[in-house]
Design an enzyme around this catalytic site. Structure first.
Site, short mmCIF file in Angstrom:
data_model
loop_
_atom_site.label_atom_id
_atom_site.label_comp_id
_atom_site.label_asym_id
_atom_site.label_seq_id
_atom_site.Cartn_x
_atom_site.Cartn_y
_atom_site.Cartn_z
N GLN A 101 41.03 43.69 45.91
CA GLN A 101 39.73 43.31 46.48
C GLN A 101 39.13 44.52 47.19
OE1 GLN A 101 38.82 40.93 50.07
NE2 GLN A 101 38.10 39.36 48.63
N TYR A 186 29.95 40.69 54.97
CA TYR A 186 30.24 42.11 54.82
C TYR A 186 29.09 42.80 54.08
CZ TYR A 186 34.72 40.64 56.63
OH TYR A 186 35.69 40.10 57.43
N ARG A 233 33.28 38.36 44.75
CA ARG A 233 33.41 37.22 45.65
C ARG A 233 32.11 37.04 46.42
NH1 ARG A 233 37.59 35.31 50.46
NH2 ARG A 233 38.33 33.52 49.27
N GLY A 322 44.86 29.97 50.06
CA GLY A 322 45.20 31.04 50.98
C GLY A 322 46.37 30.69 51.86
N ARG A 323 46.12 29.98 52.95
CA ARG A 323 47.16 29.71 53.95
C ARG A 323 48.44 29.10 53.37
NH1 ARG A 323 42.35 28.28 56.45
NH2 ARG A 323 41.76 29.56 58.25
#
Length: 369
Positions: A101, A186, A233, A322-323
């Site tokens: 990424q 971002y 993304r 994810g988690r």
């Protein structure tokens, strides 16, 4: 719309993957210092989780200017490329696929990362947000982001060149492709939204101008390594960090239409994952599917049941988690066999640290019952 199943093999661009489960990018701040260099410990961490159909690495800065958090890895120096080669070799030895990424945080940064004390952004506007910075005492804290310096046209071309070089470095490091981080407030996201982009040149103002930077980044990367190895993304419904722009969806769909024309291999939606977060309208999913025929990935606190429902409807192709991968390195097996999921037992070790809370979570065994 063709129905899919979570545990079937599929194709993502030029890569065949073993299932439709993606390990989502998660910042863990374990790179070696100085130099933000990936390590053998990171290689072990990713190898443990290589049963995912596709791993997307933690966000990785494309240049020193692109850094916004302490101890995050880069992919712009020879030492970093060599460190990432440890990771990709380990994942491939375990039969996995892994994308890098690529990340430029823009204004989501801190003065300590910049020689002139100034992060950069499309406009000199504060994000009214914080980033995690380790102080001289070795302790990480959330600190305020300063007002950034506005990028000049020449600066923008240098950043695009940095993305291109980072993509080439990723291939040299053995990655199977790259994902451009265009969400979560971002740099690319900052260009897309009117709340953070007040430019009056060809990179601001109109919808066509606000998507231009993302297009030029993706085009440079696609020309360098192939559009079939390039994804992006995006975060259409995330509004924090000064990103609350009602025209964000319009900009993202315009970019998706361009990605369709250029053969970009996937769009990965970062969906809000807190309990009372806004839900993604099903109409948006249908519109995106009608706009973009490539691979669509979604991430956002998904359960097995919710993932299977969207896959069966044909509106998504892969689901990222994810988690659950933090404490369950064998997460795909646990999903497939309905095995219990281990909790994150060491939340303090999510950012920074050593093996504890990182590589010491075991795979499931019958002794856990």
């Amino acid at each position: 719309m063709k129905p899919h199943h979570l545990f079937e093999a599929t194709q993502v661009g030029s890569n065949k993957i073993r299932n439709r489960i993606v390990m989502a990018p998660m910042t863990r701040s374990r790179s070696a210092q100085p130099g933000n260099i990936p390590t053998a410990m990171m290689a072990e961490y990713y190898q443990q989780r290589a049963s995912a159909g596709l791993i997307i690495t933690e966000a990785t800065q494309i240049s020193p200017q692109g850094q916004g958090y302490s101890w995050t890895p880069g992919i712009h120096s020879p030492e970093q490329v060599a460190g990432w080669r440890l990771v990709t070799d380990a994942v491939h030895q375990a039969g996995g696929k892994i994308f890098s990424q690529l990340w430029h945080v823009g204004r989501m940064s801190h003065e300590s990362f910049h020689a002139d004390g100034k992060p950069v952004g499309p406009s000199a506007l504060s994000p009214d947000a914080q980033v995690w910075v380790v102080g001289d005492d070795g302790v990480g804290r959330m600190v305020d982001c300063p007002v950034p310096r506005e990028l000049t046209r020449d600066d923008i071309q240098h950043v695009i060149a940095d993305y291109r070089k980072a993509a080439l470095n990723a291939i040299e490091a053995g990655f199977d492709g790259v994902e451009v981080h265009g969400g979560n407030g971002y740099l690319i996201d900052q260009f897309l939204r009117r709340t953070s982009n007040k430019r009056t040149d060809e990179y601001g103002g109109s919808l066509a101008n606000r998507v231009r930077f993302a297009q030029e980044v993706l085009e440079a990367i696609g020309d360098a390594i192939g559009a079939d190895k390039t994804g992006i993304r995006l975060a259409p419904f995330i509004t924090q960090r000064g990103m609350d722009d009602p025209q964000a969806i319009e900009a993202i769909l315009a970019l998706a239409a361009w990605c369709e024309q250029k053969g970009i291999t996937f769009i990965h939606l970062a969906e809000a994952d807190w309990d009372d977060a806004p839900q993604v309208p099903y109409e948006f999913r249908e519109t995106l599917r009608a706009t973009f025929s490539g691979t669509i990935i979604v991430a956002g606190n998904y359960t097995k049941e919710k993932a299977e429902k969207l896959l069966a409807a044909g509106v998504v192709d892969l689901v990222a988690f994810g988690r659950p991968f933090v404490a369950n390195p064998d997460f795909p097996r646990r999903l497939a066999e309905n095995l219990p999921l281990a909790p994150i037992s060491n939340p303090a070790a999510l950012f920074g640290g050593k093996e504890a809370g990182y590589t010491d979570y075991p795979a499931w065994s019958a002794s856990e019952v």
